[in-house]
Each structure stands twice: as C-alpha cells, then as structure tokens.
Design an enzyme around this catalytic site. Sequence first.
Site, PDB file in Angstrom:
ATOM      1  CD  GLU A 167      42.929  -8.558  -9.088  1.00 41.48           C
ATOM      2  OE1 GLU A 167      42.075  -8.859  -9.834  1.00 41.48           O
ATOM      3  OE2 GLU A 167      44.114  -8.518  -9.869  1.00 41.48           O
ATOM      4  CD  GLU A 357      47.058 -11.766  -9.542  1.00 46.42           C
ATOM      5  OE1 GLU A 357      46.620 -11.432 -10.697  1.00 46.42           O
ATOM      6  OE2 GLU A 357      46.654 -12.270  -8.547  1.00 46.42           O
TER       7      GLU A 357
END
Length: 449
Positions: A167, A357
């Site tokens: 990320e 995730e």
Amino acid sequence: MTDFPRFPPSFEWGCATAAFQIEGGALEGGKLPSIWDEFCAQPGRIKDASDGLVACDHFHRFREDVALMADLGFRHYRFSIAWTRVVREDGCANPEGLDFYRRLLDALHEKGITPNATLYHWDLPAHLQHANRGWLGRETAIRFADYAALVARELGDRLQRVATLNEPWCSAFLGHDIGVFAPGLQDRPSALLAAHHLMLAHGLGLQAWRAERSDTQLGIVLNPELCDAFSDAKPDAMAARMAEMERNDVFFNPLFNREWPAEMLEQIGELGVHRPAEDLRICAQPLDFIGLNYYTRSVAQAPQTPAELCRGYRFVSPDAKAVALTDIGWEIHPQGLRRVIEKLQSQWPLPPIWITENGAADNTPVGERGCDDVIRLHYLRTHLEQLADMIASGIDVRGYYVWSLLDNFEWAHGYTQRFGVVHVDYATQKRTPKASARWLQQQILSQPT
Ligand code: GCO
C-alpha cells in the site's frame, strides 16, 4: 444459513500480518528504530499513546503463532520483513535479525505453511528519514533496492513469493499529505514525490531481486480505491475521479509504463522536475502477480475547504443509519470487491490477483464463552461469497488472505481497533481464536483439495 461456496482446489487460504504491528522485540537483536517508532514517540500521534515496542510479542512467540495458524487451517502466511531488523545502518546484513526470519521460516516449513513476504510495510529505517528525507529523497529508493538484494541473497531460497511494497498510497499520502501516518508531514506535492520514489523503489527492487535470483514470483500489494460519486452532479463525479486518480492511477500507471494523468502532474508542481523520464521504464518491471487489499468503498463530493480544493475531492462519511459499518466506521460493501477489480481490469492489464488483505474491525471482547465477533463473521462470509462468484465468472483470483491473524497495533488507532480473527489480551499476550476464526477454519477444511 446458505451453504458456503466451493473454491478451486488450488485456491490459497491464508492470513496476513505486518512486522511493526505484531513483532515487538523493538530493541532486540540489533534492530534499528523505524519512522514508526519515532512517530509513536511524538505526543498526540497515536490515539491511545501506544507504540510497537511489544505489540503482540510475536518476536518471542512466533512458534505459538505459527502453530495457531496451522491449527486454524491456514496453509499460506503473508508477513512483512522489517528492514530495520535485517540491515544495519552501514548497509551490511544484521545476522541476528536475519536469524529471526530464518527461525520463523523454519517454523512455517515444519507446519507446511507457505510464506509470502512483503519487503516494506511502512517501517522505514529512521536513519534514512534523517539523512535523506525518507521517501522525499531518491537515495531511499536506491537503498531499498540494496535491501531487496540482501533479502534475496540471504532468505530468497526460502521465499517463493515476494511483494516489494504494501500500500504505497498510505506511505505517500497518509504519511506526507494527510499527516496521520509516519513521518507525519502535510504537504501535497511532497506526497506525490514520495509516491514517485516509492514506485521507483518497487522497480529498482524488482531489478535487484531478479539480478540475485530468477525463481521467485515477484509483485506488489496495492490498495485500490473504489470511489462512488455522492450525486449525479458533474462536480461530484469529477471529485470521485480525482480521488481514484490519486489512489489508483498514481500507482497502477507506472507499473504499466504509463505517465500519471495531467491532473496529478499539475499537483506535484515544481517537485516534478525531480522525476527523470527514464524512471517510468524502471517502475514498469514485469509482475508475476498483484496483491490487492480491499476493505471498503468511499463516496466523494466536490471539494470545499482549501485542502480539499488542492486534492480535488472530499470524502463523505458513511451514514450509519443507511449502511452497515464495522467498528472502525468503514462501510461493509462486499459488492465493491467485484466492482473494484472489474474496474481495474478495464483500465490496466493486471497479472494474476491475490487478495492479500480483507477483514473487519470488530472490537467484541472475550467473554466466558469466547469472542462472538458477529460483525467480522458477517463481513468475511459476504466477501468470500462475492469472491467465489467472481472466480466462477472467470476473474483470475488465486488466493485470499484474511487481515489479520491477530489483533494488533492498528497504526494511528493504536490498540483500539481489533482486526484479528484471534483475540490478543495485551496484558497477558493470551491468544483466543474468535468465532470468525473457527468459522473460517471450518470453511477452509471443508474445501476440495
Ligand atoms: C494495510 C494494512 C494493515 C492495516 C489494515 C487495517 O495494508 O492497510 O496492511 O496494516 O492494519 O489495513 O487498517
């Protein structure tokens, strides 16, 4: 309750964690401080004034945690390596830190669990922040490539799949524009420059790894945004597009050798002169996979305040009366998983996808009869149903990693938000699988093999 869907036999069921959020052992084995250690030490940065010094004490309890994973049926484990644990300030390997990961990999191997490592989950060595302005300096991307090569040499024979960054939007924008993540700056052009250097680090990292080994599947983990417009009005639609440009195009374009949209080049302003043209080619290394993290969607409206005008959008908070929320206040929107992936696939030629995730904050405490985390159960069931449907309709998703194995240090929220399928009592470090863990275990074990 309807029957749980069947996934392909090769589908990977895993759980995910990150070094800073679980390891603790912050001052052990020659580990250096990271920007998150320093950020936590600044008053007012972390909601409960906590830090990662002990966290889930996974540094000492990793064997117990690996046994727990195996017991819960997980055959794949996504974790991150702490740069600060394995590389000394002079750039040489730290044998003690590497030894920790070797012991972790041994424990996983003994239980038949496949490791998936991420090299950078936000914990930049603090000395690189001081000497080099962190991700605002090009040198940090070069140091990242050295670190990647070191891990390839030292641990690469044990790692089949490795992601460079997790990320990078969070590192860049939460860290340099919104300022709620380390290093806590608030300057829009700086965030864009950091984003560029992060993607450059990804590209240089892949080149460096491949120069050491050719047998590893390599990729990156992104958190694409699915942003709906608040209304049909044109300014709201434009705002939603601006939000997606910042969160998606800035990261996906370089992967496929495309320049950022003009709006983003405008926002980086004069700092853009630090972006040599050949960097784009370096960022666009071949990808063996892409990891996507999905939690929720957002809704955007035309900007109003000066900061919003500079970004080009503002987010509207979800209305708890209209939609279901998790305990952190994020809308539960399982259809978004399909919507975002279809949208990304229409824009970029994605390699095979892993959901690296997905999960929910559900802060239900442990009672006499365990922890009945109904929000998380509902969240996981609806997202996995959605995923099964997507795979059945031909979308190439090869695995699912629940975030997270353990309750852990949730960044600026400290320990106030619990994302684990296993409850952690931070006073005693006792682990208690929640109802969602037992439910997942049942589903994983009943899948075809
Ligand atoms: C992320 C993070 C996790 C967070 C999770 C919940 O990549 O965003 O990997 O570190 O804990 O997303 O906010």
